[in-house]
Motif scaffolding. Structure first.
Motif, short mmCIF file in Angstrom:
data_model
loop_
_atom_site.label_atom_id
_atom_site.label_comp_id
_atom_site.label_asym_id
_atom_site.label_seq_id
_atom_site.Cartn_x
_atom_site.Cartn_y
_atom_site.Cartn_z
N PHE A 36 0.81 -1.19 -0.10
CA PHE A 36 0.22 -0.07 0.09
C PHE A 36 0.76 1.36 0.02
O PHE A 36 1.92 1.30 0.74
CB PHE A 36 -0.69 -0.05 1.14
CG PHE A 36 -2.30 -0.57 0.76
CD1 PHE A 36 -3.31 0.19 0.41
CD2 PHE A 36 -2.33 -2.18 1.30
CE1 PHE A 36 -4.32 -0.36 0.21
CE2 PHE A 36 -3.76 -2.52 0.98
CZ PHE A 36 -4.76 -1.67 0.41
N PHE A 37 0.44 2.11 -0.78
CA PHE A 37 1.17 3.44 -0.93
C PHE A 37 1.37 4.08 0.56
O PHE A 37 0.26 4.13 1.11
CB PHE A 37 0.29 4.53 -1.58
CG PHE A 37 0.66 4.30 -3.15
CD1 PHE A 37 2.20 4.41 -3.76
CD2 PHE A 37 -0.30 4.07 -4.03
CE1 PHE A 37 2.15 4.54 -5.02
CE2 PHE A 37 0.03 4.01 -5.43
CZ PHE A 37 1.14 4.18 -5.91
N SER A 38 2.27 4.54 0.89
CA SER A 38 2.42 5.31 2.39
C SER A 38 2.45 6.60 2.35
O SER A 38 2.73 7.49 1.22
CB SER A 38 3.73 4.88 2.80
OG SER A 38 4.23 5.55 3.90
N PRO A 39 2.00 7.50 3.18
CA PRO A 39 2.00 9.05 3.29
C PRO A 39 3.07 9.62 3.66
O PRO A 39 3.21 10.66 3.73
CB PRO A 39 0.78 9.25 4.40
CG PRO A 39 0.99 8.19 5.56
CD PRO A 39 1.23 6.69 4.59
N VAL A 40 4.14 8.71 4.08
CA VAL A 40 5.45 9.18 4.41
C VAL A 40 6.19 9.76 3.42
O VAL A 40 6.25 9.33 2.25
CB VAL A 40 6.30 7.77 5.12
CG1 VAL A 40 7.81 8.33 5.50
CG2 VAL A 40 5.45 7.47 6.36
#
Length: 366
Positions: free
Chosen positions: A343-347
């Motif tokens: 999953f894409f991370s917001p970091v």
């Protein structure tokens, strides 16, 4: 604000959980309580027309849909309206949530106001993509991933993104540049989600430039860069392209409709994402927004219809029982392919967006 951290365990848990028309977009009036309306910004085919009609019959509330095809456009439009928004609900992907929160654009979700909250699939009730400091900021809606799509009549089975660069398919490939750039970085052995590049700007720029140059070198492969899911669907239907990178939703919809298309996750891996419906901060019709969200959760058939229209996997419990075998097969992956989805991370999103946007423009201009 606590960061949203998404690991492989939560990825597998969530993915294992579980061409109708939308209402014509209406003019959205200035922000003040309108009592019998609800303004929703979302993607094409996310809200079934049958649900829109039933909701209005049951509540007297008119759903006004404003279509979007890009998270950035949606964010910019909402940010421009400031504290007087003209929409009540927006559709945010989990990895972009922090961007909306930093600008105070979306409100905490009071799940206690949703009597049907228990109808979410268990894996999504505490979705890490939507949880910050113990608070939930949206209703999980649909899950998807970036997949390799190929016309099975003209291509052989493959387990690698390398097919996108195969001379045999020169002029017969397509992709969304910004999305495929991240996948290309992964293909080349670097971090296409930029999580490991936090405070390592020089290393991140080097990896970005490498992928940019690789795509420019292989530009003759591309028949057309596309932006919307409907575009790539039409290119496959017309046999304009044989292989492509695409969101799982539009690709799965082609399979449901009987087209000779296969959707897979190559051995190099890919990225996944979670869509949610989010109540806007200072929404003029917040009460109606909660009525809408609760009504969506009322029946597995509503979630099933959302799957049929969008092709994405539903977050609602019991949806599988309402789908046909073909519909289920279109969105089910072998376990080993599920393992390849991150999953894409917001970091480190600011750095990623900046570098990806610049490289995208350079690829287009090359």
């Amino acid at each position: 604000m606590t960061r949203l951290l998404i690991n492989r365990r939560s990825t597998l848990k969530m993915l294992g959980a579980g061409a109708g028309a939308l209402a014509t977009p209406a003019i959205i009036r200035p922000a003040f309580a309108q009592s019998n309306v609800l303004n929703v910004t979302t993607y094409d085919k996310f809200i079934p027309q049958s649900f829109i009609d039933q909701f209005r019959n049951d509540t007297g509330i008119e759903i006004r849909v404003r279509l979007t095809d890009d998270q950035g456009k949606q964010y910019n439009a909402l940010a421009a309206e400031g504290t007087s928004p003209t929409t009540d609900i927006v559709t945010v992907t989990g990895h972009r949530l922090n961007q909306f929160l930093k600008s105070n654009l979306i409100a905490k979700l009071d799940s206690g106001r949703l009597k049907n909250w228990s109808n979410l699939a268990p894996a999504y009730k505490d979705a890490p993509q939507l949880t910050v400091d113990g608070s939930t900021y949206g209703l999980p809606l649909l899950a998807g991933f970036e997949g390799l799509v190929r016309n099975t009549d003209y291509t052989k089975e493959t387990d690698s993104w390398a097919i996108m660069f195969d001379e045999e398919f020169k002029g017969l490939t397509s992709y969304i540049i910004s999305d495929f750039l991240s996948i290309t970085m992964r293909y080349l052995g670097t971090d296409g989600d930029y999580v490991t590049y936090e405070n390592k700007r020089e290393e991140a720029q080097k990896a970005t430039n490498e992928a940019r140059d690789f795509l420019i070198k292989h530009k003759p492969q591309v028949r057309k860069y596309y932006d919307a899911g409907s575009e790539i669907q039409q290119m496959f239907v017309n046999e304009d392209v044989y292989v492509a990178q695409a969101w799982s939703g539009p690709a799965a919809k082609l399979i449901m409709d009987g087209h000779p298309v296969e959707l897979s996750v190559p051995k190099e891996g890919t990225y996944g994402f979670l869509y949610s419906f989010n109540v806007v901060e200072n929404a003029p019709n917040a009460d109606n927004a909660y009525k809408f969200l609760d009504a969506l959760l009322a029946s597995p058939e509503i979630g099933a219809e959302m799957v049929r229209q969008s092709g994405f996997a539903s977050t609602f419990a019991g949806v599988d029982s309402a789908l046909t075998d073909r519909e289920k097969a279109a969105s089910v992956l072998p376990d080993e392919q599920v393992q390849r989805i991150q999953f894409f991370s917001p970091v480190n999103r600011d750095m990623k967006n900046e570098m990806i946007d610049r490289a995208t423009a350079e690829i287009k201009a090359a």
